[in-house]
Write an enzyme that holds these catalytic residues in place. Structure first.
Site, PDB file in Angstrom:
ATOM      1  N   CYS A   1      30.489  43.052  31.003  1.00 54.21           N
ATOM      2  CA  CYS A   1      31.280  42.107  30.199  1.00 54.21           C
ATOM      3  C   CYS A   1      30.486  41.320  29.164  1.00 54.21           C
ATOM      4  O   CYS A   1      30.784  41.386  27.965  1.00 54.21           O
ATOM      5  CB  CYS A   1      32.010  41.152  31.129  1.00 54.21           C
ATOM      6  SG  CYS A   1      33.034  42.033  32.305  1.00 54.21           S
TER       7      CYS A   1
HETATM    8  C1  UGA Z   1      31.492  37.569  33.385  1.00 52.82           C
HETATM    9  C2  UGA Z   1      32.054  36.146  33.310  1.00 52.82           C
HETATM   10  O1  UGA Z   1      31.254  35.270  34.108  1.00 52.82           O
HETATM   11  C3  UGA Z   1      33.499  36.103  33.801  1.00 52.82           C
HETATM   12  O2  UGA Z   1      34.016  34.800  33.627  1.00 52.82           O
HETATM   13  C4  UGA Z   1      34.330  37.102  33.002  1.00 52.82           C
HETATM   14  O3  UGA Z   1      35.680  37.142  33.454  1.00 52.82           O
HETATM   15  C5  UGA Z   1      33.723  38.481  33.158  1.00 52.82           C
HETATM   16  O4  UGA Z   1      32.348  38.454  32.683  1.00 52.82           O
HETATM   17  C6  UGA Z   1      34.554  39.437  32.337  1.00 52.82           C
HETATM   18  O5  UGA Z   1      34.569  39.291  31.121  1.00 52.82           O
HETATM   19  O6  UGA Z   1      35.256  40.274  32.917  1.00 52.82           O
HETATM   20  P1  UGA Z   1      30.419  39.057  35.337  1.00 52.82           P
HETATM   21  O7  UGA Z   1      30.106  40.061  34.285  1.00 52.82           O
HETATM   22  O8  UGA Z   1      31.029  39.503  36.613  1.00 52.82           O
HETATM   23  O9  UGA Z   1      31.424  37.932  34.765  1.00 52.82           O
HETATM   24  O10 UGA Z   1      29.050  38.374  35.717  1.00 52.82           O
HETATM   25  P2  UGA Z   1      28.393  36.940  35.606  1.00 52.82           P
HETATM   26  O11 UGA Z   1      28.438  36.288  36.922  1.00 52.82           O
HETATM   27  O12 UGA Z   1      28.888  36.207  34.440  1.00 52.82           O
HETATM   28  O13 UGA Z   1      26.865  37.376  35.320  1.00 52.82           O
HETATM   29  C7  UGA Z   1      26.542  38.073  34.128  1.00 52.82           C
HETATM   30  C8  UGA Z   1      25.064  38.295  34.031  1.00 52.82           C
HETATM   31  O14 UGA Z   1      24.367  37.078  33.763  1.00 52.82           O
HETATM   32  C9  UGA Z   1      24.411  38.859  35.282  1.00 52.82           C
HETATM   33  O15 UGA Z   1      23.473  39.833  34.903  1.00 52.82           O
HETATM   34  C10 UGA Z   1      23.724  37.652  35.903  1.00 52.82           C
HETATM   35  O16 UGA Z   1      22.620  37.998  36.700  1.00 52.82           O
HETATM   36  C11 UGA Z   1      23.281  36.910  34.655  1.00 52.82           C
HETATM   37  N1  UGA Z   1      23.057  35.465  34.877  1.00 52.82           N
HETATM   38  C12 UGA Z   1      24.072  34.651  35.251  1.00 52.82           C
HETATM   39  C13 UGA Z   1      21.784  34.928  34.659  1.00 52.82           C
HETATM   40  O17 UGA Z   1      20.830  35.655  34.317  1.00 52.82           O
HETATM   41  N2  UGA Z   1      21.601  33.601  34.836  1.00 52.82           N
HETATM   42  C14 UGA Z   1      22.601  32.761  35.203  1.00 52.82           C
HETATM   43  O18 UGA Z   1      22.353  31.539  35.329  1.00 52.82           O
HETATM   44  C15 UGA Z   1      23.877  33.312  35.411  1.00 52.82           C
END
Ligand code: UGA
Length: 439
Positions: A269
């Site tokens: 995403c």
């Molecule tokens: C993301 C959004 O958080 C959701 O709100 C949205 O609905 C979704 O995309 C979508 O568009 O369908 P997601 O892809 O499941 O959700 O994952 P996240 O939890 O957002 O993490 C994304 C990436 O960022 C991961 O690789 C995670 O490890 C990284 N991340 C997250 C960090 O490196 N640091 C952080 O502090 C948080």
């Protein structure tokens, strides 16, 4: 009377929505073109590793309120509201691929022409702004003009790995609608869906489309910001990005979430929506400078991991490297845009023998790398004889890693904590490096 629901596209948004909708008492039919998926769901097995989904699915299957089918036509004609949740992946050219969305809309439009009652089509898939106006409404043509069908845009903010939880407890519901009839119908649905009704924000269709892109782009920006600070810390002795993140996160204007330095954002995403937002900015003549910078910082994180490995002199033929964590984040088996894939290709190129471990994603990884690397479901076996242990995903099991185990099993003493889940003080006898930790 409760509206009857159909959900078209049973991916990681559509399937939890179908199951949750049925569990909340709505007659719901889930539609997908893939007969294998439908057979698996009919026998109570979900093909998506989402906590709570299997149990909820088994529960609702006995209720008789849920059905799964490949037959779009019947599903749409027998329902009042259709949620469109098909994938909108990126093409190799970098453009958003709208073909699944537009094909599904064409098929649905065909069925709606023969339907006598009013129908609401709700777009949940993430789309570049103006897609509804420029592509979806023209396909519906006179159906939309004459008021036989309304279209609403209702973006979803659920995260992989907590899809059921997020769906049942959203922070906001955004309803992009052209008229009161469609926003009221969708509001009524959600009022019945939730015991504690969340805030509902009614906007124009175009604003709702942009909200979804802006939301993901902002999350991506926070991550690239903290990774940029992490790079400064790494170049400065006695500094630590974790403490910086804690301190700035205490400022209520900033907030503590999404300030965890790491390998950069992956998954299906955030990277995709950033590309989509850049494309959309260009389309309307706006320079996407900030979004490009966020993307560039994210790409550069991989090089920082490689640089730490080079400093430890482990990137050479004959060495063995253990990668702990393949999924793009914990709680999922998804390896799309995971840094693990890029890193393993890189190590293979330099003749390094790669040993990988992950609680959920091994099989998906095997589909890409076959017998080029070694796969382990036991942590000590994965570490055996290794020259470097690199933690790429923040799985709980890795948080419990002890120096004693590493020293007893590995050939050399190199550790790289890309997720900042270990306490450096507890690895004082090792050559310990971490993202955002000054040496
Ligand atoms: C993301 C959004 O958080 C959701 O709100 C949205 O609905 C979704 O995309 C979508 O568009 O369908 P997601 O892809 O499941 O959700 O994952 P996240 O939890 O957002 O993490 C994304 C990436 O960022 C991961 O690789 C995670 O490890 C990284 N991340 C997250 C960090 O490196 N640091 C952080 O502090 C948080």
């Amino acid at each position: 009377m409760r509206p009857k629901i159909s959900v078209v596209g049973l991916g990681f948004v559509g399937l939890p929505l179908t199951v949750a909708s049925a569990s909340r008492g709505f007659d719901t039919v889930g539609v997908d073109a893939d007969a294998k998926k439908i057979n698996s769901l009919c026998s109570g097995k979900s093909y998506i590793a989402e906590p709570g989904l299997d149990i909820l699915l088994k529960d609702v299957l006995t209720s008789g309120r849920i059905h799964f089918t490949t037959d779009h036509d019947r599903a749409v004609k027998n329902s009042d509201i259709t949620f469109l949740t098909v994938g909108t992946p990126l093409k190799a050219s970098g453009e958003v691929d709208l073909s699944y969305m537009l094909d599904a809309t064409r098929v649905i439009a065909q069925s709606l022409r023969e339907k006598k009652r009013f129908h609401l089509l709700v777009v949940k898939s993430t789309l570049p702004p103006l897609t509804t106006r420029d592509y979806i409404l023209p396909i519906l043509g006179d159906l939309a003009r004459d008021g036989a069908v309304d279209v609403a845009v209702n973006p979803e903010f659920l995260r992989e790995g907590s899809a059921v939880h997020d769906l049942l407890d959203p922070h906001l519901i955004v309803i992009g609608a052209k008229n009161r009839r469609s926003s009221s119908l969708l509001k009524r649905y959600y009022r019945r869906f939730y015991e504690q009704v969340p805030e509902m924000l009614v906007t124009s269709i175009e604003t709702a489309e942009l909200i979804k892109y802006a939301n993901n782009a902002f999350l991506a920006t926070k991550i690239s910001f903290i990774n940029s600070i992490a790079a400064l810390c790494q170049g400065m002795p006695e500094s630590d990005v974790e403490t910086v993140a804690y301190a700035i996160g205490k400022d209520p204007r900033i907030g503590p979430m999404f300030l965890k330095a790491g390998p950069g954002f992956g998954g299906s995403c955030l990277p995709k929506d950033l590309v989509g937002l850049i494309g959309f900015s260009q389309k309307i003549g706006e320079e996407p400078g900030l979004f490009r910078a966020v993307q560039a910082v994210n790409d550069a994180q991989f090089l920082r991991i490689v640089e730490m490995m080079r400093q430890q002199k482990v990137v050479k033929g004959g060495n063995a490297v253990t990668i702990l964590g393949l999924a793009f984040k914990s709680g999922t088996d998804d390896i799309r845009n995971a840094v693990s894939v890029r890193l393993v290709w890189y190590l293979i190129k330099y003749g390094v023998s790669v040993r990988v471990h992950d609680p959920l994603a091994l099989e998906r990884f095997r589909m890409i790398f076959g017998d080029r690397i070694s796969y382990f479901s036991s942590l000590p076996n994965a570490l055996e004889g290794s020259d470097c242990c690199v933690i790429l995903t923040e799985w709980d099991a890795y948080k419990k890693l002890r120096q004693e185990l590493l020293l007893a099993t590995m050939r050399s003493d190199n550790v790289i904590d890309v997720r900042r889940i270990l306490d450096p003080k507890k690895f004082s006898e090792m050559n310990f490096k971490a993202i955002g930790l000054g040496s």
